[in-house]
Structures are given as structure tokens and as C-alpha cells.
Design a protein around this motif. Structure first.
Motif: not given
Length: 333
Positions: A110-112, A115-116, A121-123
Motif C-alpha cells: 500500500q505504501a508503494e 508513492l506511485a 498527485q492522485t493521493v
């Protein structure tokens, strides 16, 4: 013209007679009579490893596999403790570790993923930080659980008490059904193949012991050759002695044997019966080029052997020496 005194004339005649007469003597090489006096001290043997084997965990004793007198090797089972509680604790710890690994794996994914998505700038950055923190927290918990699991695995291993060295069981203190506790002494084992001798030597004898070529331990009529392993540099202020530790160079005595440490002085000695006193000094008569030469021996005393600072081939006068004086003419038979 003055007349010569009869007493003076008699002395001159005796001196001339002594100077012209040869004393018949017998000689032998000094090496034929050399001896090396023995010095001894009380000594005893001790096993290098003599251990009371204890329990490391609290549990009921299920079986005692070794009896008094049994030889044991390194790793042999001595005592078995009831291990059900510890085995269940290990399985529980392993299951918790497996769950944490799975949770950490998901959190890392989930962290990777966050990051993607943050690159497009989706999250938000806050969500990314939260995912990374969750993964790190689960990683820390997983590492802590790995330590707990390793501890639980060691506890299961401690349910079986094994011999730490090769030896013989000499005492049993454990009984089936008893509750052992950490430090509870179960058995005593002695390493019969790792034995050394110890003794306390007077400080005046230390030099002779260190220089001795032959050192041995005597017990029950047997002699065991030894080699010095260590000599304590500490002097006991009361006994003025130092402790010496020696190892067996061949066969060995049993642990706990009492006897004597014996060593032969390195320098050869002349036996007391060949030592004569002349002019207040003790020494020996030697044959040199048809003359008797009195050789004083340093430190010689009446009735005791004395160190000889002479080659072994030196001709020692053994018969006829009592009538000799230094410088007398001799004839060797």
C-alpha cells in the motif's frame, strides 16, 4: 757451627718422604656417581571441568536419562522436562509472527502504491506518509515478534538438558515428578579425561622446579610424568608458597587423587660419601696429572649431597682419599 734441631730434622725428613712417596688410589668418572636429589611437595589431582548441571526453566521433571556412574558425551540427554506449555507458547508466537509478516507485506504494498499515485498527485502527501508509517510500525512489530519467537524456541530447547562436556555422572539430585526451577541443580558431571595436578611450592624451591628435567606425580604406588602448565605469580603471605598447575604428559591419575609432586634437581650432585673436609671446606679429591687436587664444592655440607660444577669425565678419587692432602703425588691403579 750451630747444630740442627732434631725436631726440625724430623719434620724435613717427613716432608721429603711425603713428597717423594706416591699414594696408591682408585678413580672413577664423576658421571658414575652423579645423582639428582629428589624434592617433593604434597599434591592432588583435580578435574578441569567439574560441574553441577542446572535447569534453565521452571518445569516438571519427566525423565532422568543418566545415572550415577554413567559416562556421557557432549550433547547426550541428561534430563527431560515437561515441555507442553513451552511448545504451545512457541506455536502461538510463530502464528503471531506469520500474521505480522502478512500485515507488513500488505502495508508495504500500500505504501508503494501510494508513492506511485502521489507522483501523479492522485493521493495527498499526508496519505502517503500515513501508509509509509503503517508499514514501518508493522515492520518494527514483526522484528520484535521474531525475537520473542526465538526466545520461545530456546525455551523449548531448554526442556532437554544435555551434557556440556564429556565426563561421568558422579551425583544425581533430580527425581521424576519434581518441579525444577531456573538454577535447580540436577546432576553433577566430572570430566575424567581432563585432569591436572596442583600443589603449593615453597618460594625457595620454585627455581629448582622450573629447571627440573623430570617431574612426576606419585599416588598409590604409581608414577605419572608431568609438565608444568602454569606457575602462579602470587606468593601466599602466610605459607610463603606459590601454586603450580601441571598437566599429565602420558597416563593420568583419577580426579581427586592425593599424593606428592616430585621433581629431580637439574644439576648433578656428588653423593655425601665421596665428600671430604680439608682446611675447613668440603669438597672432593680429583686425579690430575699424577697429583691429587682438592676441589671445594660450593655450599657443600657434611652428610649431604652437593652440587658438582665439574664435567662428568672428571677422575674422582674414591679409594685412598682419606690420607690425601692437596698436591700429593698419586699412582692410579
Amino acid at each position: 757451627m750451630r747444630s740442627t734441631s732434631p725436631l726440625l730434622l724430623l719434620c724435613c725428613l717427613l716432608a721429603f718422604s711425603r713428597a717423594s712417596a706416591e699414594v696408591v688410589v682408585t678413580t672413577i668418572p664423576l658421571s658414575a656417581v652423579f645423582l639428582h636429589p629428589e624434592t617433593s611437595a604434597p599434591a592432588a589431582t583435580v578435574a578441569i571441568n567439574d560441574s553441577l548441571i542446572s535447569a534453565e526453566i521452571g518445569a516438571i521433571i519427566d525423565a532422568v536419562e543418566a545415572r550415577v556412574g554413567d559416562p556421557v558425551a557432549v550433547g547426550d540427554v541428561l534430563v527431560r522436562l515437561r515441555c507442553g506449555d513451552f511448545e504451545r507458547a512457541l506455536r502461538r508466537s510463530e502464528a503471531e509472527l506469520e500474521a505480522l509478516r502478512a500485515q507488513e507485506s500488505l502495508a508495504r504494498y500500500q505504501a508503494e502504491r501510494a508513492l506511485a499515485l502521489s507522483r501523479s498527485q492522485t493521493v495527498s502527501e499526508e496519505v502517503l506518509k500515513q501508509r509509509v508509517t503503517e508499514a514501518d510500525v508493522l515492520g518494527a512489530k514483526r522484528r520484535a515478534q521474531e525475537v520473542a519467537t526465538a526466545q520461545a524456541r530456546e525455551d523449548v530447547g531448554r526442556c532437554t538438558v544435555r551434557a556440556p562436556f564429556t565426563g561421568v555422572v558422579v551425583e544425581r539430585r533430580a527425581a521424576v515428578g519434581e518441579l525444577s526451577a531456573p538454577g535447580h541443580r540436577l546432576l553433577r558431571i566430572v570430566a575424567v579425561d581432563e585432569v591436572e595436578v596442583f600443589a603449593f611450592i615453597q618460594s625457595d624451591d620454585v627455581t629448582d622446579l622450573e629447571a627440573a628435567e623430570t617431574v612426576f606425580f606419585t599416588a598409590q604406588g604409581e608414577r605419572y610424568p608431568l609438565l608444568i602448565r602454569a606457575l602462579s605469580p602470587v606468593l601466599d603471605p602466610r605459607s610463603r608458597s606459590r601454586e603450580v598447575r601441571l598437566r599429565f604428559s602420558d597416563s593420568r591419575a583419577l580426579p581427586g587423587s592425593s599424593g606428592r609432586l616430585v621433581w629431580l634437581r637439574a644439576l648433578p650432585h656428588v653423593p655425601a660419601e665421596y665428600i671430604t673436609k680439608r682446611g675447613g671446606a668440603y669438597g672432593v679429591f680429583l686425579a690430575e696429572e699424577g697429583r691429587a687436587r682438592f676441589h671445594p664444592l660450593a655450599g657443600a655440607e657434611e652428610g649431604r649431597p652437593a652440587e658438582a660444577d665439574l664435567p662428568g669425565e672428571t677422575a674422582l678419587i674414591v679409594r685412598g682419599r682419606f690420607a690425601l692432602q692437596d698436591g700429593d703425588a698419586i699412582r692410579v691403579e
